[in-house]
Motif scaffolding. Structure first.
Motif, PDB file in Angstrom:
ATOM      1  N   ILE A 289      69.152   6.589   5.379  1.00 38.91           N
ATOM      2  CA  ILE A 289      68.034   6.093   4.746  1.00 38.91           C
ATOM      3  C   ILE A 289      66.740   6.990   4.771  1.00 38.91           C
ATOM      4  O   ILE A 289      66.273   7.683   6.061  1.00 38.91           O
ATOM      5  CB  ILE A 289      67.632   4.688   5.395  1.00 38.91           C
ATOM      6  CG1 ILE A 289      66.422   4.040   4.539  1.00 38.91           C
ATOM      7  CG2 ILE A 289      67.204   4.880   6.879  1.00 38.91           C
ATOM      8  CD1 ILE A 289      66.186   2.441   4.794  1.00 38.91           C
ATOM      9  N   GLN A 290      66.082   7.119   3.971  1.00 36.08           N
ATOM     10  CA  GLN A 290      64.786   8.148   3.800  1.00 36.08           C
ATOM     11  C   GLN A 290      63.331   6.959   3.286  1.00 36.08           C
ATOM     12  O   GLN A 290      63.643   6.412   2.523  1.00 36.08           O
ATOM     13  CB  GLN A 290      64.684   9.237   2.969  1.00 36.08           C
ATOM     14  CG  GLN A 290      65.883  10.329   3.151  1.00 36.08           C
ATOM     15  CD  GLN A 290      66.082  11.230   2.114  1.00 36.08           C
ATOM     16  OE1 GLN A 290      65.570  10.999   1.112  1.00 36.08           O
ATOM     17  NE2 GLN A 290      67.145  12.107   2.247  1.00 36.08           N
ATOM     18  N   LEU A 291      62.291   7.356   3.988  1.00 37.77           N
ATOM     19  CA  LEU A 291      61.198   6.604   3.635  1.00 37.77           C
ATOM     20  C   LEU A 291      60.246   7.616   3.201  1.00 37.77           C
ATOM     21  O   LEU A 291      59.946   8.577   3.787  1.00 37.77           O
ATOM     22  CB  LEU A 291      60.814   6.014   4.814  1.00 37.77           C
ATOM     23  CG  LEU A 291      61.503   4.826   5.420  1.00 37.77           C
ATOM     24  CD1 LEU A 291      60.821   4.163   6.586  1.00 37.77           C
ATOM     25  CD2 LEU A 291      61.815   3.848   4.304  1.00 37.77           C
ATOM     26  N   VAL A 292      59.698   7.382   1.870  1.00 38.96           N
ATOM     27  CA  VAL A 292      58.845   8.501   1.444  1.00 38.96           C
ATOM     28  C   VAL A 292      57.654   7.529   1.057  1.00 38.96           C
ATOM     29  O   VAL A 292      57.391   6.736   0.252  1.00 38.96           O
ATOM     30  CB  VAL A 292      59.418   9.079   0.041  1.00 38.96           C
ATOM     31  CG1 VAL A 292      58.349  10.110  -0.752  1.00 38.96           C
ATOM     32  CG2 VAL A 292      60.806   9.643   0.037  1.00 38.96           C
ATOM     33  N   PRO A 293      56.444   8.035   1.606  1.00 40.07           N
ATOM     34  CA  PRO A 293      55.104   7.321   1.674  1.00 40.07           C
ATOM     35  C   PRO A 293      54.567   7.630  -0.078  1.00 40.07           C
ATOM     36  O   PRO A 293      54.744   8.799  -0.534  1.00 40.07           O
ATOM     37  CB  PRO A 293      54.167   8.135   2.432  1.00 40.07           C
ATOM     38  CG  PRO A 293      55.104   8.766   3.582  1.00 40.07           C
ATOM     39  CD  PRO A 293      56.068   9.140   2.609  1.00 40.07           C
ATOM     40  N   VAL A 294      54.167   6.510  -0.593  1.00 38.73           N
ATOM     41  CA  VAL A 294      53.548   6.804  -1.967  1.00 38.73           C
ATOM     42  C   VAL A 294      52.333   6.327  -2.266  1.00 38.73           C
ATOM     43  O   VAL A 294      51.561   6.753  -2.950  1.00 38.73           O
ATOM     44  CB  VAL A 294      54.636   6.019  -3.191  1.00 38.73           C
ATOM     45  CG1 VAL A 294      56.045   6.765  -3.315  1.00 38.73           C
ATOM     46  CG2 VAL A 294      54.808   4.606  -2.919  1.00 38.73           C
TER      47      VAL A 294
END
Length: 344
Positions: A138-143
Motif C-alpha cells: 500500500i502506498q499513500l501519496v499526499p495530494v
C-alpha cells in the motif's frame, strides 16, 4: 454414436464449408470438393442419413443443408483440431503483452481487445474478484494538506486507488509513518479482511505513533470497506456480431445486445470451477438470447491458481478451430504477463 468414415468426412466438409460461406451446402457443391471421391448419388444418400440422425438440417430457402446444433457438438467433440495460427497472428498476440503495463485491468482489457480484433467476434474477460487477492503493498501519496491517495497493489497485480480524506492536516512524516505501519501489519492479508485486521492489529500502533489516530482510523475504515467484492467484466468488439449474417435479423441482435449490457446475465455464462477450454453451443447456454451463439472460454492463472476466464461469443457457425487456438495463445500470454506483473 458411431458414424462411418464416409459420413464423418461429409459432415466435416459440410461444417467447414458452412463456417466459411454461411451458405447451405448441397450435394453438388460437395461432389466438386477435392477430397470427395464418391458419386453425387452416394453423397445425397449419406446426407439423407446424416439428416435423419440429426447432424444436419434443411433450410426453408434452399435445397442445401446446414449443420444442426447436434452436428456442431459432434464436430467439436470428435473432429475439431486447433488451427495453426499464422506467424503474423502470433507476433500480434505477443506484441500486445510486451508493452510495459503495470495494472491488471489494463493488461486484461488489452487481451479482450486483441481477441475481438483477431476473431471479429465479441470477447469478454472475467477479471479476478478483488476479495480473492491479498494485499502486496500500500502506498499513500499526499495530494492536499488533508488528503492522500491510497494505492493498493494486490498479489495478482490488481491496482486499486482510493482517496482518503483526513480530518486535519497530516505532514509528510505522519503519512510515511502511517504507510509503514499499514505495510508492516496488512501485507499478505486478503482484501476483504483488511478492515477487520486493521481494527485488530493497527489500532495500538496508530495510537502510539500518531496524533488524531481515531479520525485516521475512521478514514482508513471507509477506504477498506469500499474495496470491491465482485469480478469485473472487460469487453472487446461489443458490436462485432452485427457483421455476422446470422445477426442481420433485428430481433436476434437486439436480444444479444441487451444481454451483453446486463452484467449479471453475462456472469451466468461463466462456470466458476471450469478449467482449460470449454465450448457451449446454442441451447447449451442457459440464456435464451444465446440460442444462436456459441460461447468458448479459457482460463488464465498465476502459479496454477486460476484467476479468471477469457471468452469469445460468436455465431454457432464460428470458426471453432481458429478460436480455440487464439484463446489458448491469448490466455497463455495473459497468464505470463500477469505473472511478470506479480513478480516485479
Amino acid at each position: 454414436m458411431m458414424l462411418t468414415n464416409r459420413q464423418l468426412l461429409i459432415l466435416q466438409v459440410i461444417i467447414n464449408d458452412f463456417i466459411r460461406s454461411a451458405q447451405p451446402v448441397g450435394s453438388r457443391t460437395l461432389s466438386k470438393k477435392e477430397d470427395m471421391t464418391f458419386s453425387s448419388a452416394t453423397i445425397r444418400n449419406e446426407m439423407a442419413d446424416l439428416e435423419e440422425l440429426g447432424f444436419i438440417e434443411k433450410t426453408h430457402s434452399s435445397s442445401g443443408r446446414i449443420p444442426s446444433e447436434k452436428g456442431y457438438r459432434y464436430y467439436v467433440d470428435h473432429l475439431l483440431s486447433p488451427r495453426k495460427l499464422s506467424f503474423k497472428e502470433l507476433v500480434l498476440i505477443q506484441s500486445a503483452f510486451q508493452e510495459k503495463i503495470f495494472e491488471l485491468e489494463k493488461t486484461v482489457q488489452k487481451s479482450a481487445e486483441i481477441l475481438s480484433d483477431l476473431t471479429n467476434y465479441t470477447s469478454i474477460v472475467l477479471g479476478p474478484k478483488l476479495c480473492e487477492n491479498r494485499l502486496k503493498q500500500i502506498q499513500l501519496v499526499p495530494v492536499q494538506p488533508n488528503k492522500a491517495v491510497a494505492i493498493m497493489i494486490t498479489d495478482s497485480g490488481h491496482v486499486e486507488s482510493k482517496t482518503i480524506t483526513f480530518s486535519e492536516h497530516l505532514d509528510v512524516s505522519d503519512i510515511e509513518k502511517l504507510m509503514n505501519i499499514l505495510n508492516s501489519r496488512l501485507v499478505g492479508i486478503p482484501m476483504d479482511q483488511l478492515k477487520d485486521r486493521m481494527y485488530k492489529e493497527v489500532v495500538m500502533l496508530l495510537r502510539t505513533h500518531l496524533k488524531d489516530y481515531d479520525h485516521i482510523l475512521d478514514a482508513l475504515g471507509n477506504t477498506f470497506t469500499s474495496t470491491q467484492n465482485e469480478s469485473k467484466l472487460f469487453f472487446g468488439g461489443k458490436i462485432n456480431m452485427l457483421n455476422q449474417p446470422e445477426f442481420h435479423d433485428i430481433d436476434r441482435i437486439r436480444s444479444l445486445m441487451m444481454l451483453i449490457e446486463k452484467k449479471n446475465d453475462v456472469m451466468q455464462l461463466f462456470h466458476p470451477n471450469q478449467q482449460g477450454i470449454t465450448i457451449k453451443i446454442g441451447s447449451e447456454n442457459i440464456l435464451e438470447a444465446m440460442e444462436n451463439c456459441s460461447f468458448i472460454t479459457a482460463t488464465y492463472s498465476i502459479d496454477q491458481k486460476s484467476l479468471g476466464s477469457i471468452a469469445v461469443i460468436g455465431p454457432t457457425r464460428m470458426d471453432y478451430g481458429r478460436v480455440v487456438s487464439l484463446l489458448h495463445h491469448v490466455s497463455k500470454d495473459l497468464s505470463n504477463a500477469l505473472s511478470n506483473l506479480y513478480d516485479e
